[in-house]
Write a protein that holds these residues in place. Structure first.
Motif, PDB file in Angstrom:
ATOM      1  N   TYR A  19      66.103 -45.744 -53.527  1.00  0.00           N
ATOM      2  CA  TYR A  19      65.790 -46.067 -54.925  1.00  0.00           C
ATOM      3  C   TYR A  19      64.283 -46.038 -55.172  1.00  0.00           C
ATOM      4  CZ  TYR A  19      64.872 -49.022 -58.984  1.00  0.00           C
ATOM      5  OH  TYR A  19      64.383 -49.526 -60.165  1.00  0.00           O
ATOM      6  N   SER A  20      63.522 -46.764 -54.384  1.00  0.00           N
ATOM      7  CA  SER A  20      62.078 -46.845 -54.621  1.00  0.00           C
ATOM      8  C   SER A  20      61.389 -45.510 -54.346  1.00  0.00           C
ATOM      9  CB  SER A  20      61.447 -47.952 -53.774  1.00  0.00           C
ATOM     10  OG  SER A  20      61.640 -47.705 -52.391  1.00  0.00           O
ATOM     11  N   TYR A  21      61.813 -44.798 -53.319  1.00  0.00           N
ATOM     12  CA  TYR A  21      61.168 -43.535 -52.975  1.00  0.00           C
ATOM     13  C   TYR A  21      61.444 -42.460 -54.028  1.00  0.00           C
ATOM     14  CZ  TYR A  21      59.751 -45.027 -48.252  1.00  0.00           C
ATOM     15  OH  TYR A  21      59.150 -45.647 -47.188  1.00  0.00           O
ATOM     16  N   LEU A  36      59.643 -39.131 -58.684  1.00  0.00           N
ATOM     17  CA  LEU A  36      59.841 -38.677 -60.062  1.00  0.00           C
ATOM     18  C   LEU A  36      58.627 -39.023 -60.925  1.00  0.00           C
ATOM     19  CD1 LEU A  36      63.583 -39.704 -60.603  1.00  0.00           C
ATOM     20  CD2 LEU A  36      62.692 -37.371 -60.447  1.00  0.00           C
ATOM     21  N   LYS A  37      58.124 -40.226 -60.770  1.00  0.00           N
ATOM     22  CA  LYS A  37      56.962 -40.649 -61.564  1.00  0.00           C
ATOM     23  C   LYS A  37      55.705 -39.878 -61.182  1.00  0.00           C
ATOM     24  CE  LYS A  37      58.325 -45.248 -63.086  1.00  0.00           C
ATOM     25  NZ  LYS A  37      57.935 -46.684 -63.178  1.00  0.00           N
ATOM     26  N   SER A  60      68.729 -41.482 -65.290  1.00  0.00           N
ATOM     27  CA  SER A  60      68.084 -41.514 -66.612  1.00  0.00           C
ATOM     28  C   SER A  60      66.617 -41.124 -66.526  1.00  0.00           C
ATOM     29  CB  SER A  60      68.212 -42.909 -67.226  1.00  0.00           C
ATOM     30  OG  SER A  60      69.560 -43.228 -67.478  1.00  0.00           O
ATOM     31  N   LEU A  61      65.940 -41.596 -65.493  1.00  0.00           N
ATOM     32  CA  LEU A  61      64.515 -41.286 -65.331  1.00  0.00           C
ATOM     33  C   LEU A  61      64.313 -39.793 -65.089  1.00  0.00           C
ATOM     34  CD1 LEU A  61      61.613 -42.366 -65.132  1.00  0.00           C
ATOM     35  CD2 LEU A  61      62.012 -42.719 -62.669  1.00  0.00           C
ATOM     36  N   SER A  62      65.150 -39.194 -64.256  1.00  0.00           N
ATOM     37  CA  SER A  62      65.010 -37.757 -63.984  1.00  0.00           C
ATOM     38  C   SER A  62      65.231 -36.939 -65.242  1.00  0.00           C
ATOM     39  CB  SER A  62      65.998 -37.321 -62.892  1.00  0.00           C
ATOM     40  OG  SER A  62      67.344 -37.388 -63.336  1.00  0.00           O
ATOM     41  N   GLN A  63      66.184 -37.367 -66.063  1.00  0.00           N
ATOM     42  CA  GLN A  63      66.456 -36.648 -67.305  1.00  0.00           C
ATOM     43  C   GLN A  63      65.319 -36.845 -68.308  1.00  0.00           C
ATOM     44  OE1 GLN A  63      70.294 -38.400 -68.103  1.00  0.00           O
ATOM     45  NE2 GLN A  63      71.398 -36.764 -67.051  1.00  0.00           N
ATOM     46  N   LYS A  64      64.780 -38.051 -68.367  1.00  0.00           N
ATOM     47  CA  LYS A  64      63.674 -38.335 -69.272  1.00  0.00           C
ATOM     48  C   LYS A  64      62.436 -37.516 -68.917  1.00  0.00           C
ATOM     49  CE  LYS A  64      60.626 -42.112 -70.757  1.00  0.00           C
ATOM     50  NZ  LYS A  64      60.315 -43.564 -70.581  1.00  0.00           N
ATOM     51  N   ARG A  72      62.477 -34.771 -67.183  1.00  0.00           N
ATOM     52  CA  ARG A  72      62.859 -33.367 -67.049  1.00  0.00           C
ATOM     53  C   ARG A  72      62.553 -32.846 -65.638  1.00  0.00           C
ATOM     54  NH1 ARG A  72      64.314 -30.975 -71.570  1.00  0.00           N
ATOM     55  NH2 ARG A  72      63.845 -28.876 -70.779  1.00  0.00           N
ATOM     56  N   LYS A  73      62.945 -33.647 -64.657  1.00  0.00           N
ATOM     57  CA  LYS A  73      62.803 -33.270 -63.259  1.00  0.00           C
ATOM     58  C   LYS A  73      64.186 -33.209 -62.616  1.00  0.00           C
ATOM     59  CE  LYS A  73      58.403 -32.900 -63.342  1.00  0.00           C
ATOM     60  NZ  LYS A  73      57.774 -31.571 -63.183  1.00  0.00           N
ATOM     61  N   LYS A  74      64.367 -32.243 -61.740  1.00  0.00           N
ATOM     62  CA  LYS A  74      65.659 -32.079 -61.087  1.00  0.00           C
ATOM     63  C   LYS A  74      65.844 -33.150 -60.007  1.00  0.00           C
ATOM     64  CE  LYS A  74      66.625 -28.674 -63.673  1.00  0.00           C
ATOM     65  NZ  LYS A  74      67.576 -28.890 -64.797  1.00  0.00           N
ATOM     66  N   LEU A  75      67.051 -33.693 -59.958  1.00  0.00           N
ATOM     67  CA  LEU A  75      67.412 -34.683 -58.957  1.00  0.00           C
ATOM     68  C   LEU A  75      68.740 -34.240 -58.338  1.00  0.00           C
ATOM     69  CD1 LEU A  75      67.134 -37.419 -57.503  1.00  0.00           C
ATOM     70  CD2 LEU A  75      68.166 -38.506 -59.522  1.00  0.00           C
ATOM     71  N   VAL A  76      68.690 -33.844 -57.070  1.00  0.00           N
ATOM     72  CA  VAL A  76      69.871 -33.350 -56.362  1.00  0.00           C
ATOM     73  C   VAL A  76      70.184 -34.302 -55.211  1.00  0.00           C
ATOM     74  CG1 VAL A  76      70.803 -31.499 -54.907  1.00  0.00           C
ATOM     75  CG2 VAL A  76      69.504 -30.936 -56.990  1.00  0.00           C
ATOM     76  N   VAL A  77      71.448 -34.717 -55.127  1.00  0.00           N
ATOM     77  CA  VAL A  77      71.888 -35.628 -54.069  1.00  0.00           C
ATOM     78  C   VAL A  77      72.588 -34.814 -52.983  1.00  0.00           C
ATOM     79  CG1 VAL A  77      73.179 -37.726 -53.537  1.00  0.00           C
ATOM     80  CG2 VAL A  77      72.176 -37.416 -55.819  1.00  0.00           C
TER      81      VAL A  77
END
Length: 362
Positions: free
Chosen positions: A82-84, A89-90, A113-117, A119-124
């Protein structure tokens, strides 16, 4: 979207998964490794030497500031995810993160929500989604009718360094939570239906773990279409290696199973994604009551090894950036599988069935 000649990528965590992903970035010409982060000097220095002298760091925050990466690959213990991810993203980076996305549903939803805000890709890292044999396993399961009965486990008889790793993992989560997200995700893909309730049991079989933790667990999940599934996972030197690898799906029209031909290899992490083929059984009978078709064996001899699967995951990560792929369903599934396994954990601790409410699945 402006595309640089190369995406500078920072790899965090240099263990088994981090090494596999770092090798993938090294092979893909669109990526440039700019740093390796690990608390262990040995792991980061060994990997750096293997990959031609990539800069190494002990401190993640410092590495972010110095390397200013376009992408961050997070392969650390789950309690850091979570923190990393949030920090990456920030910092303006796209993120690949090993499962699970977070330890709490609310944290996972916040990261989505943060990744969408931003506009960065987040892949799990759901590695089974890129596995050709598992994709075929899922596809065949979808042809068996409804309801489905899905039986899966991943027990690991561990000792030495592997048992130490399991103990560290259990500081934040149980075995059915850690790997359960993979298999719940597979079940959701097979049924295309909404999970409605989860029951689970667990047992603490070692005094080497916290009194409130358990190193064996089994969950049972019910779906709205009548399908049911169970998943079992146990870690430790006491675990049995009899039937430690069960991947089996039954439907009205027959069943499909992943064949496993290994003996005594439950602690082989690289082998957890290997298959010995698929066995397909048809339930149709002739007028005389005999089986109408013989069982089929589908060869998977050409499947990728672990590093090959890590490569496929990073190809998808790269494609998501270059083609601006909509990851809404990917992230929704990641959050929902986390909801199910955390509900299972709550069931173990309370002894009660947990009803899941509204979950959206593909």
């Amino acid at each position: 979207m402006a595309i640089p000649n190369k995406f500078n990528v920072l790899v965090v965590g240099c263990g088994h998964m981090g090494t596999g992903h770092a090798k993938a970035y090294h092979k893909l010409p669109e990526f440039q490794l700019v740093g390796l982060v690990s608390r262990s000097p040995k792991s980061r220095n060994t990997l750096s030497e293997l990959l031609g002298g990539v800069p190494t760091f002990e401190n993640y925050e410092l590495a972010l500031k110095r390397t200013k990466p376009d992408a961050v690959s997070i392969n650390t213990y789950p309690d850091t995810h979570y923190s990393y991810v949030k920090m990456a993203l920030k910092a303006g980076a796209h993120v690949f993160v090993e499962k699970p996305l977070a330890l709490r549903v609310e944290e996972a939803e916040e990261l989505v929500s943060l990744s969408q805000k931003l506009r960065k890709k987040l892949v799990v890292g759901y590695i089974l989604r890129v596995h050709p044999a598992w994709a075929q396993f899922i596809a065949v399961a979808r042809t068996l009718g409804k309801p489905l009965v899905m039986r899966m486990n991943l027990n690991q008889q561990s000792s030495g360094a592997q048992w130490y790793t399991h103990q560290q993992l259990m500081r934040s989560m149980s075995p059915i939570v850690d790997c359960g997200v993979h298999y719940i995700d597979v079940m959701c893909l097979m049924t295309g239906a909404q999970p409605i309730s989860v029951s689970a049991i667990g047992a603490r079989l070692s005094d080497k773990i916290d009194e409130k933790m358990y190193n064996y667990g089994q969950l049972q999940v019910r779906f709205e279409d009548g399908s049911v599934g169970w998943y079992e996972a146990g870690w430790g030197p006491m675990m049995s290696e009899t039937a430690f690898f069960v991947k089996d799906v039954i439907g009205p029209k027959g069943c499909v199973s992943i064949i496993d031909e290994r003996k005594g290899a439950s602690d082989d992490v690289a082998g957890h994604t290997k298959t010995g083929g698929l066995k397909i059984h048809h339930s149709a009978l002739t007028k005389n009551g005999e089986f109408a078709k013989k069982d089929e064996i589908v060869s998977t001899v050409d499947e990728p090894d672990h590093d090959g699967l890590c490569y496929l995951e990073q190809v998808y990560f790269l494609k998501s950036i270059l083609e601006d792929i909509d990851l809404t369903s990917h992230l929704r599934d990641a959050v929902n599988s986390l909801k199910v396994v955390l509900a299972a954990d709550a069931s173990v601790r309370t002894g009660k069935t947990v009803f899941l409410g509204e979950l959206k699945t593909n």
